[in-house]
Structure formats: C-alpha cells, structure tokens
Design an enzyme around this catalytic site. Structure first.
Site, PDB file in Angstrom:
ATOM      1  N   LYS A   1       8.792   6.025   3.793  1.00  0.00           N
ATOM      2  CA  LYS A   1       7.394   5.708   3.502  1.00  0.00           C
ATOM      3  C   LYS A   1       6.476   6.892   3.806  1.00  0.00           C
ATOM      4  O   LYS A   1       5.676   7.279   2.978  1.00  0.00           O
ATOM      5  CB  LYS A   1       6.937   4.499   4.317  1.00  0.00           C
ATOM      6  CG  LYS A   1       8.011   3.470   4.594  1.00  0.00           C
ATOM      7  CD  LYS A   1       8.183   2.438   3.520  1.00  0.00           C
ATOM      8  CE  LYS A   1       9.470   1.669   3.758  1.00  0.00           C
ATOM      9  NZ  LYS A   1       9.609   0.442   3.051  1.00  0.00           N
TER      10      LYS A   1
ATOM     11  N   TRP B   1      11.409  -8.234   9.729  1.00  0.00           N
ATOM     12  CA  TRP B   1      11.900  -7.814   8.406  1.00  0.00           C
ATOM     13  C   TRP B   1      13.210  -8.560   8.137  1.00  0.00           C
ATOM     14  O   TRP B   1      14.116  -8.510   8.987  1.00  0.00           O
ATOM     15  CB  TRP B   1      12.121  -6.296   8.449  1.00  0.00           C
ATOM     16  CG  TRP B   1      12.537  -5.690   7.155  1.00  0.00           C
ATOM     17  CD1 TRP B   1      11.973  -5.904   5.923  1.00  0.00           C
ATOM     18  CD2 TRP B   1      13.592  -4.735   6.957  1.00  0.00           C
ATOM     19  NE1 TRP B   1      12.608  -5.148   4.982  1.00  0.00           N
ATOM     20  CE2 TRP B   1      13.603  -4.420   5.583  1.00  0.00           C
ATOM     21  CE3 TRP B   1      14.514  -4.120   7.799  1.00  0.00           C
ATOM     22  CZ2 TRP B   1      14.512  -3.514   5.037  1.00  0.00           C
ATOM     23  CZ3 TRP B   1      15.403  -3.222   7.261  1.00  0.00           C
ATOM     24  CH2 TRP B   1      15.401  -2.929   5.894  1.00  0.00           C
TER      25      TRP B   1
ATOM     26  N   ALA C   1       9.298   2.665  10.900  1.00  0.00           N
ATOM     27  CA  ALA C   1       9.425   3.000   9.472  1.00  0.00           C
ATOM     28  C   ALA C   1       8.085   3.342   8.831  1.00  0.00           C
ATOM     29  O   ALA C   1       8.039   3.698   7.663  1.00  0.00           O
ATOM     30  CB  ALA C   1      10.065   1.828   8.729  1.00  0.00           C
TER      31      ALA C   1
ATOM     32  N   ASP D   1      12.456   0.079  15.803  1.00  0.00           N
ATOM     33  CA  ASP D   1      12.532   0.381  14.370  1.00  0.00           C
ATOM     34  C   ASP D   1      11.172   0.951  13.973  1.00  0.00           C
ATOM     35  O   ASP D   1      10.166   0.237  14.031  1.00  0.00           O
ATOM     36  CB  ASP D   1      12.826  -0.929  13.607  1.00  0.00           C
ATOM     37  CG  ASP D   1      12.876  -0.733  12.097  1.00  0.00           C
ATOM     38  OD1 ASP D   1      12.668   0.410  11.628  1.00  0.00           O
ATOM     39  OD2 ASP D   1      13.119  -1.725  11.383  1.00  0.00           O
TER      40      ASP D   1
HETATM   41  C1  LMR Z   1       9.959  -3.887   2.615  1.00  0.00           C
HETATM   42  O1  LMR Z   1       9.948  -4.477   3.696  1.00  0.00           O
HETATM   43  O2  LMR Z   1       9.434  -4.336   1.589  1.00  0.00           O
HETATM   44  C2  LMR Z   1      10.596  -2.529   2.526  1.00  0.00           C
HETATM   45  O3  LMR Z   1      11.037  -2.114   3.762  1.00  0.00           O
HETATM   46  C3  LMR Z   1      11.613  -2.433   1.462  1.00  0.00           C
HETATM   47  C4  LMR Z   1      12.862  -3.193   1.749  1.00  0.00           C
HETATM   48  O4  LMR Z   1      13.927  -2.564   1.656  1.00  0.00           O
HETATM   49  O5  LMR Z   1      12.814  -4.390   2.052  1.00  0.00           O
END
Ligand code: LMR
Length: 394
Positions: free
Chosen positions: A243, A127, A210, A208
């Site tokens: 989420k 991410w 989520a 992590d």
């Molecule tokens: C994403 O990866 O799209 C989500 O976790 C939202 C974000 O804050 O990036």
C-alpha cells in the site's frame, strides 16, 4: 484424488471485487478491496517507484537468486523505516516474503514451530485472512474485544479484560496502525498501556503493519511497533509495502523477529530463512529492490514522501467531507467518527441488509461488515454515499 476436494469458502473481500466488476452500472462506486485509488479511480504507480524501476532496468545485470531470506539491504531499509533506532540491526532477524500475507504466514509458522500450544489472539473484528490462515494451519486461536459498536472507537476496557484470560506465551496479533477493517486505533498512551500489560502477562506481540503512512504519518503510525520493540523481550512484525509503495502485485513484504537479546538473532535468522526455503525457496525480489532503492536514494525518498503524504491527506479530506455531508443530512454528529478514524478503512456500523440495500439502490460496494475503503471515494461520490447511508437508515 481431485474428487475429494471440497469447495472452499469465498473470501468476502475478493468476491466483492468480482461482483463489482460484473455490475453494468456506469455510476457504481467501489469501496471494497483495500487498494488506493486517486480521484480518477486509478491506482497509479508512484513516481519514485517508476523512477527506481527505470534505473533498475539500466543497472541490474543479473536475475540470479538473492539470499534465501532476501536482500540484506531491503531488511535494513524497512527495519529503519518501521522501527527507526528503537532496536539495533543485530536484534532483528528478517526475511523478505511475498507480500504482507506471506510475512503473516511465515510468522505463524515460526510460532507453530516454537510454541505449538500458544493461542493466537485476534482483535474482533480483524482482517478475515488472519483467522483463515490460522485455521488452515490448525493453530489455536481466540478473540479479544476491540471495536465498540456504539462509539465506533476502540473498546479498550474490553480488550484488556479479554486479554487478561490469555496464558503466558500466547501471542497477541495487533494491527500496527490503521486497523483493518474498523479504522479505530489505539492512542499512544493506550499502546503504552498495552505494552506494559503484555510484558507483565508474558504475552508476545505479533504486529501486522500494512498501512504505515496512511494514518497520521510515517512516524506516528509506527509508534506502537516502535514502543513494543523497545519494551518487549521479543516480538514479531509482518510488514507490507503493497500500500505505502503501491507495489501490490510485486508482493513485497517482510517478516521481522525482534529480540532484546542479540544472541538470539542468529537462530531466529536461520529459522526464517529455513521457512522461506520450505515454502517457496527464494522470495520475490523486484518489488523489494524498488522499495530499497526509493528508501536509500535521497531524491527518490523525498519524492515518495511527498506523494505518500498527498495520499494520506487526500484520504483525510475525503473523511472530513463524508462526515460533513452526513452531519448536514442527519442534523447530528453521529457520523463524526468517520473523520476520527485513520487509514484506508472505516467500519460504518451498518447491518448486512443495509449494505445490500446501498449496493442495490446506489451501486455502492462495501464489504458486508460495512467496511468502506475511503480511497474509493471522490468529490462526486461522497454525496452519493451520504445519500445512500441516510436512505438505508444506518
Ligand atoms: C484488504 O483488506 O482489502 C486488502 O488487504 C486486500 C486483501 O488482500 O484482502
């Protein structure tokens, strides 16, 4: 002073949201930001959350501060959801945080206080906010191979080879389930191997999580963190309720510092509370309280589980129908990985130019690294996406 400020690089996920909003085409398809959407394209408030909110409005009689680390009932409800009975309460220090990002940030700050030279190992890819925050905090980081661009599965050999060069005390950031952005996940036996490896090399896991409940189910999705909690001397967990409870804007997250030795917990607890105080004093409470009410009330919990399971299986159906549509169009099984991936995302393996082409020709918005949000699809847009993928020559 302000003239010294420099423009910051745009976040590629958030800038995509703006580009989608500004596109006038009626039939555009948003597969960008990781927000769940139903077949009508809405992000509904979950029934149990709405019911809890109604109840809270009636019974809440103060808006005075909670504890610095948030409400102990919230810590306990999430500890039990994520870690079940793998560790006891006295092995876990916890702090409520503004969303999962807040938990990651606080976890990193804790690492920086305790071990400023420790490198943070990130999956390649990960991410984008992970490296962004680490860089902002000036912490050393490194990457381990994770995604096999050929098979679109996990490059497990590459992962362990790269982590073999980590020093004792380094931290390994792992996605607890539903890897973002690839959708490729470790199997249970690979988690076991990773756990043995980390322990032998004295590396510290930072998980992590989520998307618990979006992959193979609430328990299956927590296999990794639970196994690590049982086997590692210590670990960190950053959890998000955005989420799986759909409380995105309420910012409900939790940082947990888990230690096999319960005598470490008071110091850990004092540290996470101190970090909250430095950054924002008291964490937000509303979303956390709703989550706690849902988890602790039998009827609300049952209804939440039913709705969450519907979301999860709906995404699996969309995955399968996209894979089938591509099988039919390409006369090959090249895209079967889409049905095998889990969670909200899959990385398609398209080039940036192909992603751009799909946007221009078919109004399809996915992240430039070809991450697509499966929940952005519905029965009408699956064939449009399949056509676009084939036309772009992916
Ligand atoms: C994403 O990866 O799209 C989500 O976790 C939202 C974000 O804050 O990036």
């Amino acid at each position: 002073m302000f003239e010294a400020l420099k423009a910051q690089p745009a976040d590629k996920i958030l800038s995509l949201m703006a580009a989608f909003r500004d596109d006038p085409r009626e039939d555009k398809v948003d597969l960008g930001v990781g927000v769940y959407k139903n077949a009508e394209g809405q992000t509904p408030i979950m029934r149990a959350v709405k019911a809890a909110e109604q109840k809270l409005w009636q019974v809440e009689d103060t808006k005075s501060y909670t504890g610095l680390a948030g409400d102990a009932g919230y810590h306990e409800a999430l500890r039990s959801l994520i870690l079940n009975d793998t560790v006891s309460k006295d092995q876990v220090a916890a702090a409520a945080t503004p969303g999962g990002t807040g938990a990651i940030r606080q976890g990193l700050e804790l690492i920086r206080m305790a071990a400023p030279d420790a490198r943070i190992w990130l999956s390649a890819p990960t991410w984008p906010n992970h490296p962004s925050i680490i860089k902002y905090l000036g912490m050393p980081m490194a990457e381990y191979r994770y995604f096999d661009a050929e098979t679109r599965g996990v490059d497990f050999g590459g992962m362990l080879t790269d982590l073999d060069t980590a020093k004792p005390g380094d931290v390994v950031l792992l996605h607890g389930c539903c890897h973002n952005p690839t959708g490729a996940n470790l199997t249970a036996s690979q988690w076991q191997e990773v756990a043995d490896f980390l322990k032998a090399k004295q590396l510290i896991p930072f998980v992590d999580i989520a998307y618990q409940g979006f992959g193979d189910g609430l328990d299956a999705d927590a296999f990794g963190p639970r196994h690590l909690a049982k086997t590692q001397p210590e670990m960190l967990i950053a959890a998000s309720c955005s989420k799986n409870f759909g409380v995105y804007r309420e910012r409900a997250g939790l940082l947990m510092a888990v230690s096999q030795d319960p005598s470490k917990t008071p110091l850990n607890q004092g540290t996470v509370a101190f970090l909250n105080r430095q950054n924002y004093s008291f964490p937000p409470d509303h979303g956390a309280r709703l989550v706690t009410m849902v988890l602790n009330d039998e009827a609300l919990r049952a209804d939440w589980l039913t709705e969450l399971e519907g979301i999860r299986t709906g995404m699996l159906t969309l995955r399968q129908s996209l894979a089938d549509a591509l099988r039919q169009r390409t006369n090959s099984d090249r895209f079967d990985f889409i049905a095998q991936h889990r969670g909200m995302f899959s990385r398609l393996g398209a080039t940036e130019a192909q992603v751009e082409q799909m946007r221009q020709s078919h109004g399809i918005y996915m992240v430039s690294d070809s991450r697509l949000n499966i929940a952005g699809l519905n029965a009408q847009s699956v064939p449009i996406l399949a056509d676009a993928i084939v036309a772009a020559g992916v």
